[in-house]
Design a protein around this motif. Structure first.
Motif, mmCIF file in Angstrom:
data_model
loop_
_atom_site.group_PDB
_atom_site.id
_atom_site.type_symbol
_atom_site.label_atom_id
_atom_site.label_comp_id
_atom_site.label_asym_id
_atom_site.label_seq_id
_atom_site.Cartn_x
_atom_site.Cartn_y
_atom_site.Cartn_z
ATOM 1 N N LYS A 1 0.812 -1.227 0.000
ATOM 2 C CA LYS A 1 0.000 0.000 0.000
ATOM 3 C C LYS A 1 0.841 1.272 0.000
ATOM 4 O O LYS A 1 0.610 2.167 -0.814
ATOM 5 C CB LYS A 1 -0.906 0.038 1.249
ATOM 6 C CG LYS A 1 -1.938 -1.050 1.293
ATOM 7 C CD LYS A 1 -2.648 -1.087 2.634
ATOM 8 C CE LYS A 1 -1.728 -1.451 3.781
ATOM 9 N NZ LYS A 1 -1.083 -2.766 3.663
ATOM 10 N N THR A 2 1.793 1.339 0.908
ATOM 11 C CA THR A 2 2.565 2.575 1.055
ATOM 12 C C THR A 2 3.376 2.849 -0.211
ATOM 13 O O THR A 2 3.381 3.959 -0.743
ATOM 14 C CB THR A 2 3.489 2.464 2.289
ATOM 15 O OG1 THR A 2 2.680 2.109 3.415
ATOM 16 C CG2 THR A 2 4.203 3.767 2.557
ATOM 17 N N THR A 3 4.032 1.813 -0.701
ATOM 18 C CA THR A 3 4.819 1.952 -1.926
ATOM 19 C C THR A 3 3.923 2.385 -3.095
ATOM 20 O O THR A 3 4.275 3.281 -3.867
ATOM 21 C CB THR A 3 5.492 0.607 -2.261
ATOM 22 O OG1 THR A 3 6.154 0.116 -1.100
ATOM 23 C CG2 THR A 3 6.483 0.755 -3.387
ATOM 24 N N LEU B 1 -2.114 7.097 7.469
ATOM 25 C CA LEU B 1 -2.978 6.905 8.635
ATOM 26 C C LEU B 1 -2.522 5.681 9.415
ATOM 27 O O LEU B 1 -3.267 5.129 10.209
ATOM 28 C CB LEU B 1 -4.440 6.688 8.204
ATOM 29 C CG LEU B 1 -5.018 7.562 7.089
ATOM 30 C CD1 LEU B 1 -6.504 7.276 6.954
ATOM 31 C CD2 LEU B 1 -4.808 9.021 7.383
ATOM 32 N N ASP B 2 -1.303 5.227 9.125
ATOM 33 C CA ASP B 2 -0.816 3.991 9.751
ATOM 34 C C ASP B 2 -0.176 4.301 11.093
ATOM 35 O O ASP B 2 0.959 4.785 11.157
ATOM 36 C CB ASP B 2 0.191 3.304 8.820
ATOM 37 C CG ASP B 2 0.595 1.924 9.331
ATOM 38 O OD1 ASP B 2 0.309 1.619 10.509
ATOM 39 O OD2 ASP B 2 1.191 1.155 8.555
ATOM 40 N N VAL B 3 -0.918 4.029 12.162
ATOM 41 C CA VAL B 3 -0.372 4.255 13.502
ATOM 42 C C VAL B 3 0.026 2.929 14.136
ATOM 43 O O VAL B 3 0.315 2.844 15.313
ATOM 44 C CB VAL B 3 -1.409 4.986 14.399
ATOM 45 C CG1 VAL B 3 -1.670 6.375 13.839
ATOM 46 C CG2 VAL B 3 -2.711 4.205 14.492
ATOM 47 N N GLN C 1 6.862 7.585 8.703
ATOM 48 C CA GLN C 1 8.208 7.975 8.276
ATOM 49 C C GLN C 1 8.484 7.446 6.861
ATOM 50 O O GLN C 1 9.047 8.132 6.019
ATOM 51 C CB GLN C 1 9.210 7.352 9.250
ATOM 52 C CG GLN C 1 10.626 7.741 9.017
ATOM 53 C CD GLN C 1 10.998 8.915 9.905
ATOM 54 O OE1 GLN C 1 10.294 9.179 10.869
ATOM 55 N NE2 GLN C 1 12.052 9.609 9.562
ATOM 56 N N GLN C 2 8.087 6.205 6.637
ATOM 57 C CA GLN C 2 8.295 5.559 5.334
ATOM 58 C C GLN C 2 7.641 6.383 4.227
ATOM 59 O O GLN C 2 8.261 6.695 3.208
ATOM 60 C CB GLN C 2 7.704 4.148 5.370
ATOM 61 C CG GLN C 2 7.927 3.336 4.096
ATOM 62 C CD GLN C 2 7.139 2.022 4.103
ATOM 63 O OE1 GLN C 2 6.428 1.705 5.072
ATOM 64 N NE2 GLN C 2 7.259 1.258 3.037
ATOM 65 N N LEU C 3 6.393 6.786 4.438
ATOM 66 C CA LEU C 3 5.685 7.562 3.411
ATOM 67 C C LEU C 3 6.343 8.936 3.242
ATOM 68 O O LEU C 3 6.433 9.447 2.121
ATOM 69 C CB LEU C 3 4.201 7.711 3.772
ATOM 70 C CG LEU C 3 3.342 8.300 2.646
ATOM 71 C CD1 LEU C 3 3.255 7.328 1.464
ATOM 72 C CD2 LEU C 3 1.945 8.654 3.122
ATOM 73 N N LEU D 1 -4.679 8.727 0.702
ATOM 74 C CA LEU D 1 -4.660 8.278 2.089
ATOM 75 C C LEU D 1 -4.141 6.848 2.162
ATOM 76 O O LEU D 1 -4.778 5.913 1.691
ATOM 77 C CB LEU D 1 -6.068 8.353 2.701
ATOM 78 C CG LEU D 1 -6.721 9.742 2.766
ATOM 79 C CD1 LEU D 1 -8.130 9.638 3.357
ATOM 80 C CD2 LEU D 1 -5.869 10.717 3.577
ATOM 81 N N ASP D 2 -2.960 6.693 2.755
ATOM 82 C CA ASP D 2 -2.373 5.365 2.955
ATOM 83 C C ASP D 2 -2.830 4.875 4.327
ATOM 84 O O ASP D 2 -2.841 5.645 5.285
ATOM 85 C CB ASP D 2 -0.847 5.498 2.913
ATOM 86 C CG ASP D 2 -0.144 4.170 3.177
ATOM 87 O OD1 ASP D 2 -0.750 3.109 2.906
ATOM 88 O OD2 ASP D 2 1.021 4.198 3.648
ATOM 89 N N THR D 3 -3.235 3.641 4.412
ATOM 90 C CA THR D 3 -3.706 3.121 5.703
ATOM 91 C C THR D 3 -2.830 1.960 6.178
ATOM 92 O O THR D 3 -2.075 1.382 5.395
ATOM 93 C CB THR D 3 -5.160 2.613 5.618
ATOM 94 O OG1 THR D 3 -5.219 1.518 4.699
ATOM 95 C CG2 THR D 3 -6.099 3.715 5.154
ATOM 96 N N ALA D 4 -2.992 1.617 7.438
ATOM 97 C CA ALA D 4 -2.253 0.477 7.997
ATOM 98 C C ALA D 4 -2.772 -0.813 7.376
ATOM 99 O O ALA D 4 -3.948 -0.911 7.034
ATOM 100 C CB ALA D 4 -2.428 0.436 9.509
HETATM 101 MG MG LIG Z 1 2.293 0.666 4.707
#
Ligand SMILES: [Mg+2]
Ligand SMILES: Nc1nc2c(ncn2[C@@H]2O[C@H](COP(=O)(O)OP(=O)(O)OP(=O)(O)O)[C@@H](O)[C@H]2O)c(=O)[nH]1
Ligand SMILES: Nc1nc2c(ncn2[C@@H]2O[C@H](COP(=O)(O)OP(=O)(O)OP(=O)(O)O)[C@@H](O)[C@H]2O)c(=O)[nH]1
Ligand SMILES: [Mg+2]
Lengths: 466, 312
Positions: A113-115, A151-153, A160-162, A203-206
């Motif tokens: 997702k993040t990538t 939104l990944d907590v 940080q990655q995003l 919006l990136d999510t966990a």
């Molecule tokens: Mg991710």
């Protein structure tokens, strides 16, 4: 494993070589092998069943075209059906809403997702400068101002990655506020998106398990707050049978508008694509083909179909063979048209062709100045049932009758009608249409090339299937 | 200890039981004490296929059942039990612990796998376990490629109370492994866990890089790495075969870790892998928390896979 299907089909259908149409028994034998191949490619079992049920009627009775084996013929039919089930055409992102348009990324842990968030944002930011931006369709043609927010907590250093990816890609990210919860981040992102005049908010999510009720409810709440135009399910091309459960759950609980398949650069056969597409009915919109920021491509159903079956060479071989034969057939018909010898046998051929190709393109392409006519034909709406009915009528005629329609009088008509389960009027109508076609063809021949295009465009008399 | 054992077992079961609900329903629906006929066997085979066991293994298990029980009156419990027994039998030889040998100082564990399978998280969990066993542990941040990979691992290091040796992003992974081994030796560590970047097994360049990490470390310790673990994601389908095959060729895998077994995926491909490669399964991941790492128990896995209660 990979070339297994063609060999197995060869074994099963080899004896059929040159014997014409595929029988039910032959098709069943072949489809058992197809079932295995699909399962080996990780297509989920319920989807395999649906696939087999759908392709069987298409295969039974199909003429094996010259210069290909029955096994190859089946592969081609299976491939085409697969392309159809995968969505036929490539589809693209919908970013047409009032900006800022929200794109929500969801999926299992580690699916990409993040990538993918960063890849899409990068591509949108590039606009027309992006290499082959056009290949992504209209939504990527304009340069967009994009804001990304994580939104990944849950996962350590996810935000940080995003942020780092944003810096690498030259895309803005929402500043990180420690301990802020997903809904709070969402609201801040929307606000910042409006205030900063952004076109798109990603919006990136966990990552979350589809069976984790609490986290699924959380992302549903985010959806309600953000009202995304696109909600993309990001899934790994290596996924096995579970793809159906995951895709169904995410679609039911969050509502998915499209799927992104990642790690297509690997050597997985990618059957998950078919599974997910089938259970959600949602298109696969993009594929990830590497870890780098620009490793994102449009999804082409035919390429994935070839990969799932692992035999693109056979598909193109059959296509070439079919093309040659269509060309020969079209030439033969064209010659007959010129001589005014167009009998019911030819009409039958033409009807079949019509049904197969959705138009008279095969014939048209061979005739001089036929382009305009072709366009006109394409506009015409073909009624498949009517064509089949007319086919049935011609099929209940004897060969002699088809060659010499003049001999078809009352008693013959009755017999033909009974055989085709039709009314005598329908036989009359068909004969009349054929007669008019022949007449028109003769006139066309007299008019020469110029008149041809004009006449062909409205050659089909009223009542003829369009 | 026993309290903790129970809680992890409950979690495993929760995860697995959700994942096996459909299998269970499938089989329960099939049997209310009735004759085991061909149709029923076919349906059973499908149940196994849907758990990612693969067509071949599913077929063989069903064939086995056919030989012993065909035409007999059977209950669902019996059938599930029989399957679980057969599966447990296949898995039993590969259910092993990751043995840390005290002769090596440190015992080097290299952790590899495709992207996103759970390598970094598993290292965090393992570090914690080793610390709890009273060992001195160090971690090397060998993923110098992925954005925030080092930051992620550092947080895991903090959680486990273990130092993380890292370099700037983009540094040479083999060089880092070498330096980490030097430092771990100097400080008398018992275990050095080396994280690596995710890589797909068909990327020869990246696979070559793994071999290089091993080569360079061997300049310091010719016996390193002492364990090489391949981390597999439980959602993976038949591609797991190719993963084990290729990684094993490159770096002599001597243990598997299967992660994300708390999800709906069954991880059934493990049964096929056990048959084919006989590589030990040393742990399973059942959550994102630091304590969510479990030993792999063949019988429990098999019985849970078939939706059966495990005798306490
Ligand atoms: Mg991710
Ligand atoms: N080879 C390849 N790797 C990919 C692709 N997409 C993502 N990855 C890699 O997969 C790994 C996981 O990607 P992430 O973007 O962190 O996945 P995620 O879904 O955000 O993960 P969580 O947030 O932990 O759920 C990283 O190593 C990425 O570099 C792809 O298309 N091909
Ligand atoms: N539910 C669940 N999630 C897990 C488990 N193990 C790892 N994860 C999650 O999977 C995602 C990826 O884990 P990582 O440890 O970053 O995977 P990786 O193999 O190091 O990824 P790359 O370095 O990008 O190749 C994270 O969101 C983890 O929290 C598990 O056992 N259960
Ligand atoms: Mg990692």
């Amino acid at each position: 494993m990979f070339d297994g299907l063609s060999k197995r089909l060869g074994d099963v259908l080899g004896r059929l070589r040159g014997r014409g149409a595929l029988s039910e028994a032959d098709v069943d034998a072949a489809l058992r092998e197809v079932r295995l191949a699909l399962l080996e490619a990780d297509v989920a079992l319920p989807v395999v069943k649906e696939f087999i049920d759908g392709v069987r009627p298409k295969a039974v009775g199909t003429e094996v075209i010259r210069s290909v084996t029955p096994g190859q013929m089946v592969v081609k039919i299976v491939h085409d059906h697969l392309v159809e089930m995968l969505g036929g055409e490539a589809s693209e992102l919908d970013l047409s809403a009032v900006p800022p348009v929200v794109v929500l990324m969801v999926g299992l842990q580690g699916s990409g997702k993040t990538t993918t968030t960063a890849k899409i944002a990068y591509r949108l930011t590039l606009g027309p400068q992006g290499m082959a931006a056009g290949a992504f369709g209209g939504s990527f043609k304009e340069r967009k101002k994009v804001l990304m927010a994580s939104l990944d907590v849950t996962r350590p250093a996810a935000q940080q990655q995003l942020k780092i990816l944003g810096e690498q890609a030259g895309v803005a990210t929402l500043p990180i506020v420690p301990f802020e919860q997903p809904l709070g981040i969402t609201r801040r992102a929307l606000e910042e998106g409006r205030r900063g005049g952004y076109d798109v908010i990603m919006l990136d999510t966990a990552g979350r398990l589809a069976i984790d009720e609490q986290l699924m409810a959380e992302v549903a709440a985010v959806r309600d707050a953000a009202k995304p135009t696109e909600t993309l399910l990001v899934a790994d091309a290596m996924t096995g049978q579970d793809a159906v459960n995951t895709a169904r759950a995410f679609n039911e609980k969050v509502g998915v508008t499209g799927i992104v398949l990642t790690r297509v650069d690997g050597d997985a056969r990618g059957g998950a694509a078919l599974s997910m597409r089938t259970v959600t009915g949602r298109p696969i919109k993009l594929i990830g083909v590497g870890e780098k920021i620009d490793a994102l491509e449009q999804f082409h159903p035919d390429r994935i179909a070839t990969r799932i079956l692992g035999m693109g060479d056979i598909v193109s071989l059959v296509e070439r063979a079919a093309e040659t034969i269509e060309k020969e057939e079209a030439e033969r018909l064209a010659a007959k048209v010129r001589k005014g010898q167009f009998d019911l046998e030819d009409l039958l051929q033409q009807l079949r062709q019509l049904r197969k190709m959705g138009g008279l393109q095969g014939l048209m392409g061979m005739l001089p100045g036929a382009m305009q006519a072709k366009a006109a034909m394409q506009k015409a709406n073909l009624d498949e049932k009517l064509i089949k009915r007319q086919e049935a009528i011609i099929l209940s005629m004897t060969r002699k009758e088809r060659r010499n329609p003049d001999i078809i009088h009352a008693s013959r008509k009755k017999r033909i009608a009974a055989g085709a389960g039709a009314q005598v009027q329908e036989i009359n109508k068909l004969l009349k249409q054929h007669a008019e076609m022949v007449k028109m063809m003769k006139r066309v021949n007299k008019l020469g090339e110029k008149g041809l295009a004009r006449s062909l465009g409205n050659m089909m008399p009223p009542g003829f299937p369009r | 200890m026993s309290g903790e054992k129970k809680s992890w077992f409950t979690r495993l079961k929760e995860g697995l039981s959700k994942s096996t609900q459909r299998i269970t329903q499938g089989i329960t629906g099939l049997f209310v004490k009735k004759k085991l006929d061909q149709k029923t066997l076919d349906e059973l085979e499908e149940v196994l296929i849907q758990a990612d066991l693969g067509v071949a293994v599913a077929g063989r298990l069903v064939e086995n059942l056919r030989k012993t029980r065909f035409d007999k009156e059977v209950t669902d419990e019996e059938v599930r039990g029989a399957f679980a027994d057969d599966i447990a039998q296949i898995l039993a030889p590969v259910a092993q612990h990751l043995a840390i040998s005290p002769e090596h100082k440190p015992h080097v564990v290299l952790v590899v796998g495709v992207n996103g399978s759970g390598k970094t998280t598993t290292i965090g969990k393992m570090a914690r376990q080793f610390v709890e066993e009273g060992r001195k542990v160090m971690i090397a941040a060998g993923d110098t490629f992925r954005a925030a990979a080092v930051e992620q691992l550092k947080i895991w290091g903090e959680r486990a109370g273990v130092p993380v040796i890292a370099k700037e992003s983009g540094a040479d992974a083999a060089g880092l492994a070498f330096e980490a081994l030097q430092q771990a030796r100097a400080q008398g560590a018992d275990v050095l866990l080396i994280d690596t970047a995710g890589r797909l097994q068909n990327k020869t360049g990246l696979m070559e890089e793994l071999a290089k990490i091993v080569r360079v470390m061997r300049k310091l310790d010719p016996t390193a790495p002492h364990s090489c673990l391949l981390v597999l994601d439980a959602t993976v389908g038949q591609n797991a075969h190719s993963q084990v095959e290729v990684f094993r060729e490159m770096v002599a895998i001597d243990g598997l870790v299967v992660t994300k077994l708390d999800g709906s995926a069954k991880g059934g491909v493990l049964v096929a892998l056990a048959e084919r490669f006989k590589v030990p399964v040393v742990a399973i991941g059942v959550g994102e928390g630091i304590d969510d790492l479990r030993p792999f128990d063949a019988r429990q896995f098999a019985r849970s896979l078939m939706g059966l209660e495990t005798a306490a």
